[in-house]
Design an enzyme around this catalytic site. Structure first.
Site, short mmCIF file in Angstrom:
data_model
loop_
_atom_site.label_atom_id
_atom_site.label_comp_id
_atom_site.label_asym_id
_atom_site.label_seq_id
_atom_site.Cartn_x
_atom_site.Cartn_y
_atom_site.Cartn_z
N SER A 151 0.84 -1.20 0.00
CA SER A 151 0.00 0.00 0.00
C SER A 151 0.87 1.24 0.00
CB SER A 151 -0.87 -0.02 1.25
OG SER A 151 -1.50 1.24 1.42
N TYR A 164 -1.45 -0.88 9.92
CA TYR A 164 -1.55 -1.28 8.51
C TYR A 164 -0.27 -0.90 7.74
CZ TYR A 164 -3.84 -1.21 3.84
OH TYR A 164 -4.19 -1.39 2.53
N LYS A 168 2.18 -3.49 5.81
CA LYS A 168 2.36 -3.37 4.35
C LYS A 168 3.83 -3.16 3.98
CE LYS A 168 -1.72 -3.98 2.62
NZ LYS A 168 -2.06 -5.35 2.18
P1 NAI Z 1 -11.73 -5.73 0.44
O1 NAI Z 1 -12.09 -5.53 1.87
O2 NAI Z 1 -12.77 -5.48 -0.60
O3 NAI Z 1 -11.16 -7.19 0.20
C1 NAI Z 1 -10.37 -7.87 1.13
C2 NAI Z 1 -10.83 -9.30 1.15
O4 NAI Z 1 -10.00 -10.06 2.04
C3 NAI Z 1 -12.28 -9.45 1.67
O5 NAI Z 1 -13.07 -10.13 0.72
C4 NAI Z 1 -12.12 -10.21 2.97
O6 NAI Z 1 -13.21 -11.07 3.26
C5 NAI Z 1 -10.82 -10.97 2.74
N1 NAI Z 1 -10.18 -11.35 3.99
C6 NAI Z 1 -10.00 -10.59 5.10
N2 NAI Z 1 -9.37 -11.28 6.05
C7 NAI Z 1 -9.13 -12.52 5.54
C8 NAI Z 1 -8.49 -13.67 6.06
N3 NAI Z 1 -7.99 -13.70 7.30
N4 NAI Z 1 -8.38 -14.76 5.26
C9 NAI Z 1 -8.90 -14.75 4.01
N5 NAI Z 1 -9.54 -13.67 3.48
C10 NAI Z 1 -9.64 -12.56 4.23
O7 NAI Z 1 -10.46 -4.79 0.19
P2 NAI Z 1 -9.64 -4.46 -1.15
O8 NAI Z 1 -9.63 -3.00 -1.30
O9 NAI Z 1 -10.08 -5.31 -2.26
O10 NAI Z 1 -8.15 -4.85 -0.68
C11 NAI Z 1 -7.41 -5.93 -1.20
C12 NAI Z 1 -5.96 -5.76 -0.78
O11 NAI Z 1 -5.41 -4.58 -1.35
C13 NAI Z 1 -5.77 -5.61 0.73
O12 NAI Z 1 -4.60 -6.28 1.14
C14 NAI Z 1 -5.62 -4.12 0.91
O13 NAI Z 1 -4.91 -3.80 2.09
C15 NAI Z 1 -4.87 -3.76 -0.34
N6 NAI Z 1 -4.99 -2.36 -0.70
C16 NAI Z 1 -6.16 -1.86 -1.22
C17 NAI Z 1 -6.22 -0.54 -1.59
C18 NAI Z 1 -7.41 0.02 -2.27
O14 NAI Z 1 -7.31 1.15 -2.80
N7 NAI Z 1 -8.54 -0.67 -2.32
C19 NAI Z 1 -5.11 0.38 -1.35
C20 NAI Z 1 -3.93 -0.26 -0.84
C21 NAI Z 1 -3.89 -1.58 -0.52
#
Ligand code: NAI
Length: 286
Positions: A151, A164, A168
């Site tokens: 991130s 976080y 990251k």
């Molecule tokens: P999101 O919340 O839509 O998706 C994250 C997914 O991970 C969810 O479906 C959740 O159920 C799953 N999850 C959470 N804990 C879990 C576990 N212990 N085991 C298995 N699955 C688990 O969030 P998003 O935005 O799609 O994020 C995806 C990745 O990208 C994350 O690592 C986030 O930190 C990173 N990220 C996202 C950004 C953004 O702009 N959306 C910015 C920077 C990083």
């Protein structure tokens, strides 16, 4: 290009947001995908099979190949079961996209040990657990592709995200060493800092910005990093809104002291020590 055709790729946290886009893109390009998702809320509470199942259904309806898995990446046994799903269902594992994530934001002075730990457990330990379970397979077959979700908060910091940001940034340290240890086995390890409109960012960024940040714009770069063709390793890319850019650590020429300097000597040279105008890509001195 052979791309990701017939490659078995595990995408963690693929039941929604970016992970869903990665899984769909990989499957549409011929990969066999393990769609892992614990199915909980944004803060990591709760669990369920619906999220992963829905994405698997979407992929299969479009003619792709995918299987669900509902284990938590935060649990080493869960991570082993995620990789076992790939082996049992598809006979191999060629790639891991470590994407699962949660948020427990709060200013550092209010941050509890529980919110610190839970974020490390999912992001940093989660990445470690899943990659560690896949690693022997990667070495044995002399092929592996690792992409971790980092991130810009980890690269540059962000108010309220000490837990976080630390996790990251830790993942970048992890891929840097995996790239070195994996090189002779054709294992590449890279990181993507995405920018996308998902439930994670829904109330963090203004709507005009979110409208430009379709997760589908991030998936192709992740797909490339998983592909057979990719040779890049230990690299970090910021990807979002159509932009794909590399970021890296730089170092300047610095100042060398022949003997331990005094406090005053350090102070006198400090502007030269901190001046980055002649900086070049950094590297490990040993
Ligand atoms: P999101 O919340 O839509 O998706 C994250 C997914 O991970 C969810 O479906 C959740 O159920 C799953 N999850 C959470 N804990 C879990 C576990 N212990 N085991 C298995 N699955 C688990 O969030 P998003 O935005 O799609 O994020 C995806 C990745 O990208 C994350 O690592 C986030 O930190 C990173 N990220 C996202 C950004 C953004 O702009 N959306 C910015 C920077 C990083």
């Amino acid at each position: 290009m052979s791309g990701v055709v017939d490659k078995v790729v595990v995408v963690t946290g693929a039941g929604g947001g970016l992970g869903r886009s990665y899984a769909r893109f990989l499957a549409a390009n011929g990969a066999l995908v393990v769609v892992n998702d614990l199915g909980g809320a944004r803060d990591g509470s709760g669990a369920g099979s619906q999220a992963a199942d829905a994405v698997v259904d979407e992929i299969r309806s479009a003619g792709g190949r995918a299987v669900p898995n509902y284990d938590s990446v935060a649990d080493p046994d869960g991570a082993a079961a995620i990789i076992a799903t790939a082996i049992d269902e598809f006979g191999a594992v060629h790639g891991v996209v470590s994407n699962a994530g949660i948020l427990r934001d709060g200013a550092f002075h209010k941050m509890t040990a529980e919110s610190w730990d839970s974020v490390q457990k999912v992001h940093l330990y989660g990445g470690y657990n899943v990659i560690r379970a896949a690693w022997p397979h990667f070495r044995e077959q002399s092929f592996g592709r690792i992409v971790v979700a980092t991130s810009t908060s980890g690269l540059y910091g962000n108010f309220g995200q000490a837990n976080y940001s630390a996790a990251k940034a830790g993942l970048i340290g992890l891929i840097n060493t995996l790239a070195i240890e994996g090189a002779k086995y054709s294992i590449t390890a890279n990181a993507v800092a995405p920018l996308a409109a998902t439930r994670m960012t829904a109330d963090i960024a203004p709507q005009e910005l979110l409208d430009k940040l379709d997760p589908e714009l991030v998936a192709p770069a992740v797909g490339y990093l998983v592909s057979e063709e990719n040779q890049d390793t230990a690299s970090v890319f910021v990807v979002g809104g159509g932009l794909v850019q590399r970021v890296a650590q730089f170092q300047n020429d610095g100042v060398t002291f022949a003997s331990p300097p005094t406090l005053e000597e350090i102070a006198t040279r400090w502007s030269q020590i901190s001046d980055m105008s002649d900086a070049k890509p950094g590297r490990n001195p040993v």
